[in-house]
Design a protein around this motif. Structure first.
Motif, PDB file in Angstrom:
ATOM      1  N   GLU A  97      -7.887   4.446 -13.638  1.00 32.86           N
ATOM      2  CA  GLU A  97      -9.100   5.178 -13.271  1.00 32.86           C
ATOM      3  C   GLU A  97     -10.275   4.779 -14.162  1.00 32.86           C
ATOM      4  OE1 GLU A  97      -8.013   9.278 -13.460  1.00 32.86           O
ATOM      5  OE2 GLU A  97      -7.262   9.331 -11.398  1.00 32.86           O
ATOM      6  N   GLU A 221      -9.414   1.218  -5.541  1.00 32.15           N
ATOM      7  CA  GLU A 221      -8.963   2.515  -5.034  1.00 32.15           C
ATOM      8  C   GLU A 221      -7.666   2.368  -4.251  1.00 32.15           C
ATOM      9  OE1 GLU A 221     -12.235   4.041  -2.817  1.00 32.15           O
ATOM     10  OE2 GLU A 221     -13.152   5.031  -4.561  1.00 32.15           O
ATOM     11  N   ALA A 222      -7.546   1.283  -3.478  1.00 33.13           N
ATOM     12  CA  ALA A 222      -6.315   1.062  -2.711  1.00 33.13           C
ATOM     13  C   ALA A 222      -5.126   0.876  -3.640  1.00 33.13           C
ATOM     14  CB  ALA A 222      -6.486  -0.170  -1.810  1.00 33.13           C
ATOM     15  N   ARG A 225      -4.130   4.216  -5.302  1.00 35.90           N
ATOM     16  CA  ARG A 225      -3.344   5.079  -4.407  1.00 35.90           C
ATOM     17  C   ARG A 225      -1.867   4.697  -4.441  1.00 35.90           C
ATOM     18  NH1 ARG A 225      -7.991   4.707  -1.079  1.00 35.90           N
ATOM     19  NH2 ARG A 225      -7.097   2.969   0.101  1.00 35.90           N
ATOM     20  N   GLU A 226      -1.607   3.397  -4.489  1.00 35.29           N
ATOM     21  CA  GLU A 226      -0.206   2.954  -4.554  1.00 35.29           C
ATOM     22  C   GLU A 226       0.419   3.346  -5.891  1.00 35.29           C
ATOM     23  OE1 GLU A 226       1.358   1.953  -2.130  1.00 35.29           O
ATOM     24  OE2 GLU A 226      -0.181   1.355  -0.714  1.00 35.29           O
ATOM     25  N   LEU A 228      -0.312   5.918  -7.702  1.00 37.41           N
ATOM     26  CA  LEU A 228      -0.084   7.356  -7.714  1.00 37.41           C
ATOM     27  C   LEU A 228       1.098   7.776  -6.836  1.00 37.41           C
ATOM     28  CD1 LEU A 228      -3.788   8.596  -7.544  1.00 37.41           C
ATOM     29  CD2 LEU A 228      -2.241   8.681  -9.522  1.00 37.41           C
ATOM     30  N   ARG A 229       1.486   6.921  -5.892  1.00 37.17           N
ATOM     31  CA  ARG A 229       2.626   7.231  -5.024  1.00 37.17           C
ATOM     32  C   ARG A 229       3.963   6.912  -5.682  1.00 37.17           C
ATOM     33  NH1 ARG A 229      -0.337   4.413  -0.620  1.00 37.17           N
ATOM     34  NH2 ARG A 229      -1.425   5.989   0.595  1.00 37.17           N
TER      35      ARG A 229
END
Length: 230
Positions: A97, A221-222, A225-226, A228-229
Motif C-alpha cells: 500500500e 491495485e490489481a 487485491r491478489e 489480500l486474498r
C-alpha cells in the motif's frame, strides 16, 4: 534478576544484552540512572571500555541517553526499530500500500523528468520483463518486474524516492514470488500484466504523467487485491 559475570565470547554484545535485559525486565525503570562504568565493569567482569561500548549500543537502540556531567539514564524499555527492521516485520500487503503511494507519484514525476538515457533504460526493462517470462524461474521474473518498476522510479530523479523504493524491495520480492507461484501467473501468454506495463512505459516516455500514474495505479491495485486474498 541480579547481574552476573560474563563468559568469554563477544563481550560487548554480551554486556549490551545483559544491560538490555535489566532495562526491559524493569530492574532499571525509565528515568533511572545506570550505575557507573566502574561498577558495571566489576559486576559484569569486563573492562570499562567494554561497558562503554555496550552503553553506546544501548544508546543507539534508543534505550539510554547520556547527560553531560550527570551520567547515563534509561529513556525507554524497548529498543527503537530502524526502518529496514520494521519493513521486514511488516505484512507484505501493508508495504505494498505504501509502495503504491510512492511509485504512482514517482511515475508522474518520471513523465516530466525522463532523459534519453531513461527512455533507453525503460525500453530495455520492459523487454527484460518479457524475456524473463519465457523462462521457468519465478524469482527471475519477479526480479525483472521489480527492475522495470525501479527504472520508472529512477526516472523521477528524486534520490529520496529511489532510496525509499529500494527499502521496499526485499519485502516485496518475496511476497511477489510467493504470489506468482500460488496463482500460477506464469502460465498465460503474453506475460502477465504486459499490456499495462507497456502502456506505463510509453506514457512515461511520451511525457504523459496522468496516463502513467493512472495505469500504474490500476496495475498495482490489481496485484494488491491478489495479495489480500492470500
Amino acid at each position: 534478576m541480579p547481574l552476573e559475570a560474563l563468559r568469554p565470547s563477544p563481550l560487548v554484545e554480551q554486556a549490551a544484552q545483559r544491560l538490555r535485559d535489566q532495562i526491559s525486565g524493569g530492574h532499571w525503570p525509565v528515568g533511572t540512572k545506570l550505575p557507573g562504568e566502574t561498577t558495571l565493569a566489576q559486576t559484569l567482569g569486563v573492562g570499562r571500555s567494554t561497558v562503554r561500548e555496550a552503553v553506546r549500543a544501548l544508546a543507539g537502540a534508543g534505550l539510554v541517553r547520556p547527560r553531560q556531567g550527570a551520567g547515563v539514564f534509561v529513556i525507554a524499555t524497548e529498543p527503537t526499530e530502524d526502518w529496514p527492521t520494521r519493513l521486514r516485520r511488516a505484512a507484505v500487503a501493508d508495504v505494498y500500500e505504501v509502495r503504491m503511494m510512492v511509485e504512482v507519484q514517482a511515475a508522474r514525476l518520471a513523465a516530466d523528468r525522463r532523459t534519453e538515457a531513461d527512455v533507453a533504460a525503460l525500453r530495455a526493462a520492459v523487454e527484460g520483463r518479457r524475456t524473463a517470462w519465457s523462462g521457468s524461474d519465478h524469482a527471475a521474473f519477479v526480479d525483472a518486474d521489480i527492475a522495470l518498476h525501479s527504472t520508472v522510479v529512477d526516472a523521477a530523479h528524486n534520490p529520496v524516492l529511489t532510496d525509499l523504493f529500494a527499502e521496499f524491495v526485499p519485502v516485496l520480492r518475496q511476497g511477489l514470488i510467493e504470489l506468482v507461484e500460488l496463482l500460477g501467473l506464469r502460465d498465460p501468454d503474453p506475460p502477465h500484466g504486459d499490456a499495462r506495463h507497456s502502456e506505463l512505459v510509453e506514457a512515461v516516455i511520451n511525457g504523459d504523467g496522468e496516463t502513467a500514474s493512472r495505469t500504474l495505479q490500476t496495475e498495482l491495485e490489481a496485484t494488491l487485491r491478489e495479495l489480500l486474498r492470500r
